[in-house]
Design a protein around this motif. Structure first.
Motif, PDB file in Angstrom:
ATOM      1  N   ALA A  60       0.852  -1.187   0.000  1.00 42.24           N
ATOM      2  CA  ALA A  60       0.000   0.000   0.000  1.00 42.24           C
ATOM      3  C   ALA A  60       0.892   1.243   0.000  1.00 42.24           C
ATOM      4  N   VAL A  61       0.705   2.057  -1.002  1.00 46.20           N
ATOM      5  CA  VAL A  61       1.461   3.308  -1.120  1.00 46.20           C
ATOM      6  C   VAL A  61       0.459   4.451  -1.036  1.00 46.20           C
ATOM      7  N   PRO A  62       0.718   5.446  -0.199  1.00 48.46           N
ATOM      8  CA  PRO A  62      -0.204   6.581  -0.113  1.00 48.46           C
ATOM      9  C   PRO A  62      -0.425   7.215  -1.490  1.00 48.46           C
ATOM     10  N   ASP A  63      -1.611   7.772  -1.673  1.00 39.81           N
ATOM     11  CA  ASP A  63      -1.955   8.336  -2.983  1.00 39.81           C
ATOM     12  C   ASP A  63      -1.567   9.810  -3.126  1.00 39.81           C
ATOM     13  N   ARG A  64      -0.796  10.341  -2.204  1.00 39.47           N
ATOM     14  CA  ARG A  64      -0.350  11.737  -2.260  1.00 39.47           C
ATOM     15  C   ARG A  64       0.455  11.951  -3.546  1.00 39.47           C
ATOM     16  N   PRO A  65       0.072  12.924  -4.396  1.00 45.40           N
ATOM     17  CA  PRO A  65       0.773  13.154  -5.667  1.00 45.40           C
ATOM     18  C   PRO A  65       2.257  13.463  -5.461  1.00 45.40           C
ATOM     19  N   ALA A  66       3.065  12.989  -6.423  1.00 42.49           N
ATOM     20  CA  ALA A  66       4.510  13.168  -6.331  1.00 42.49           C
ATOM     21  C   ALA A  66       5.102  13.469  -7.702  1.00 42.49           C
ATOM     22  N   LEU A  67       6.193  14.215  -7.684  1.00 46.99           N
ATOM     23  CA  LEU A  67       6.991  14.519  -8.870  1.00 46.99           C
ATOM     24  C   LEU A  67       8.425  14.125  -8.557  1.00 46.99           C
ATOM     25  N   ILE A  68       8.983  13.241  -9.378  1.00 47.10           N
ATOM     26  CA  ILE A  68      10.351  12.761  -9.188  1.00 47.10           C
ATOM     27  C   ILE A  68      11.140  13.136 -10.436  1.00 47.10           C
ATOM     28  N   LEU A  69      12.186  13.938 -10.256  1.00 46.94           N
ATOM     29  CA  LEU A  69      12.932  14.499 -11.376  1.00 46.94           C
ATOM     30  C   LEU A  69      14.312  13.878 -11.514  1.00 46.94           C
ATOM     31  N   SER A  70      14.757  13.745 -12.744  1.00 45.07           N
ATOM     32  CA  SER A  70      16.090  13.233 -13.034  1.00 45.07           C
ATOM     33  C   SER A  70      16.702  14.056 -14.161  1.00 45.07           C
ATOM     34  N   GLY A  71      17.983  14.359 -14.020  1.00 44.15           N
ATOM     35  CA  GLY A  71      18.721  14.983 -15.110  1.00 44.15           C
ATOM     36  C   GLY A  71      18.749  16.495 -15.122  1.00 44.15           C
ATOM     37  N   LEU A  72      18.068  17.152 -14.196  1.00 37.93           N
ATOM     38  CA  LEU A  72      18.116  18.616 -14.128  1.00 37.93           C
ATOM     39  C   LEU A  72      19.228  19.027 -13.166  1.00 37.93           C
ATOM     40  N   SER A  73      19.914  20.101 -13.509  1.00 40.25           N
ATOM     41  CA  SER A  73      21.024  20.565 -12.689  1.00 40.25           C
ATOM     42  C   SER A  73      20.627  21.746 -11.813  1.00 40.25           C
ATOM     43  N   HIS A  74      20.960  21.639 -10.551  1.00 44.65           N
ATOM     44  CA  HIS A  74      20.759  22.757  -9.632  1.00 44.65           C
ATOM     45  C   HIS A  74      21.809  23.839  -9.901  1.00 44.65           C
ATOM     46  N   GLN A  75      23.032  23.431 -10.222  1.00 46.08           N
ATOM     47  CA  GLN A  75      24.132  24.372 -10.429  1.00 46.08           C
ATOM     48  C   GLN A  75      23.891  25.322 -11.592  1.00 46.08           C
ATOM     49  N   THR A  76      23.258  24.856 -12.658  1.00 42.01           N
ATOM     50  CA  THR A  76      23.015  25.713 -13.822  1.00 42.01           C
ATOM     51  C   THR A  76      21.728  26.515 -13.703  1.00 42.01           C
ATOM     52  N   GLY A  77      20.933  26.225 -12.681  1.00 40.80           N
ATOM     53  CA  GLY A  77      19.677  26.934 -12.485  1.00 40.80           C
ATOM     54  C   GLY A  77      18.492  26.312 -13.192  1.00 40.80           C
ATOM     55  N   GLU A  78      18.722  25.232 -13.946  1.00 39.14           N
ATOM     56  CA  GLU A  78      17.598  24.659 -14.693  1.00 39.14           C
ATOM     57  C   GLU A  78      16.567  24.007 -13.785  1.00 39.14           C
ATOM     58  N   LEU A  79      16.989  23.442 -12.671  1.00 36.74           N
ATOM     59  CA  LEU A  79      16.026  22.868 -11.725  1.00 36.74           C
ATOM     60  C   LEU A  79      15.139  23.968 -11.157  1.00 36.74           C
ATOM     61  N   GLY A  80      15.744  25.051 -10.710  1.00 34.29           N
ATOM     62  CA  GLY A  80      14.971  26.173 -10.174  1.00 34.29           C
ATOM     63  C   GLY A  80      14.029  26.765 -11.203  1.00 34.29           C
ATOM     64  N   ALA A  81      14.503  26.911 -12.443  1.00 30.99           N
ATOM     65  CA  ALA A  81      13.662  27.465 -13.507  1.00 30.99           C
ATOM     66  C   ALA A  81      12.459  26.561 -13.777  1.00 30.99           C
ATOM     67  N   PHE A  82      12.683  25.251 -13.763  1.00 25.45           N
ATOM     68  CA  PHE A  82      11.601  24.300 -13.990  1.00 25.45           C
ATOM     69  C   PHE A  82      10.557  24.408 -12.877  1.00 25.45           C
ATOM     70  N   LEU A  83      11.013  24.405 -11.630  1.00 26.29           N
ATOM     71  CA  LEU A  83      10.089  24.500 -10.499  1.00 26.29           C
ATOM     72  C   LEU A  83       9.376  25.853 -10.470  1.00 26.29           C
ATOM     73  N   ASP A  84      10.068  26.931 -10.840  1.00 32.36           N
ATOM     74  CA  ASP A  84       9.435  28.253 -10.920  1.00 32.36           C
ATOM     75  C   ASP A  84       8.329  28.263 -11.971  1.00 32.36           C
ATOM     76  N   GLN A  85       8.577  27.609 -13.108  1.00 25.97           N
ATOM     77  CA  GLN A  85       7.573  27.544 -14.171  1.00 25.97           C
ATOM     78  C   GLN A  85       6.331  26.796 -13.684  1.00 25.97           C
ATOM     79  N   LEU A  86       6.530  25.718 -12.949  1.00 23.56           N
ATOM     80  CA  LEU A  86       5.387  24.975 -12.405  1.00 23.56           C
ATOM     81  C   LEU A  86       4.618  25.823 -11.402  1.00 23.56           C
ATOM     82  N   GLN A  87       5.343  26.508 -10.531  1.00 20.61           N
ATOM     83  CA  GLN A  87       4.686  27.348  -9.521  1.00 20.61           C
ATOM     84  C   GLN A  87       3.885  28.462 -10.184  1.00 20.61           C
ATOM     85  N   ALA A  88       4.461  29.102 -11.202  1.00 21.04           N
ATOM     86  CA  ALA A  88       3.768  30.183 -11.904  1.00 21.04           C
ATOM     87  C   ALA A  88       2.490  29.687 -12.580  1.00 21.04           C
ATOM     88  N   ALA A  89       2.484  28.410 -12.978  1.00 19.23           N
ATOM     89  CA  ALA A  89       1.308  27.822 -13.626  1.00 19.23           C
ATOM     90  C   ALA A  89       0.309  27.264 -12.615  1.00 19.23           C
TER      91      ALA A  89
END
Length: 133
Positions: free
Chosen positions: A66-95
């Motif tokens: 049994a796994v809780p049904d709480r929605p989840a997003l699991i990311l692979s391949g985005l870099s925190h150092q280049t800012g692409e992870l932050g930009a991706f999460l900012d885009q989701l938040q803005a939407a």
């Protein structure tokens, strides 16, 4: 001798997220970030996170867990150092996309089953939320 650099697959695994406008925004953001968006469900619980991100087929039988049904997003391949992870999460938040569980695939977690990772993320979420109650 040249160093062999292993690049992680650019992937976003989405568990139990059914908001249609949110999914459309998530698809746009994933496309902009050159991520493969892969919705995952109960049939994927026995697959390793690394295999799911690599697009490999899931095992024939899912674990009976049994796994809780709480929605989840699991990311692979985005870099925190280049800012692409932050930009991706900012885009989701803005939407207006809200997913209570979010994680980056790590060298350790890519060998875990999806079920193991979701259980760990839910446990951590509950522990943090318990402190705020």
């Amino acid at each position: 001798m040249k160093a062999h650099i292993v690049r992680e697959p650019r992937c976003a695994l989405v568990w139990n997220y059914h908001d249609e406008s949110g999914l459309a925004a998530l698809r746009r953001a994933a496309g902009d970030a050159h991520l493969t968006l892969r919705p995952v469900g109960n049939g994927d619980l026995g697959a390793t996170v690394g295999d799911l991100c690599a697009g490999k087929p899931t095992p024939a039988a899912a674990p009976l867990i049994a796994v809780p049904d709480r929605p989840a997003l699991i990311l692979s391949g985005l870099s925190h150092q280049t800012g692409e992870l932050g930009a991706f999460l900012d885009q989701l938040q803005a939407a207006g996309v809200t997913l209570p569980l979010r994680a980056m695939v790590t060298p350790t977690s890519k060998g875990w089953t999806l079920a193991q990772l979701l259980l760990e993320l839910n446990s951590e979420h509950d522990a943090v939320q318990g402190d705020k109650a």
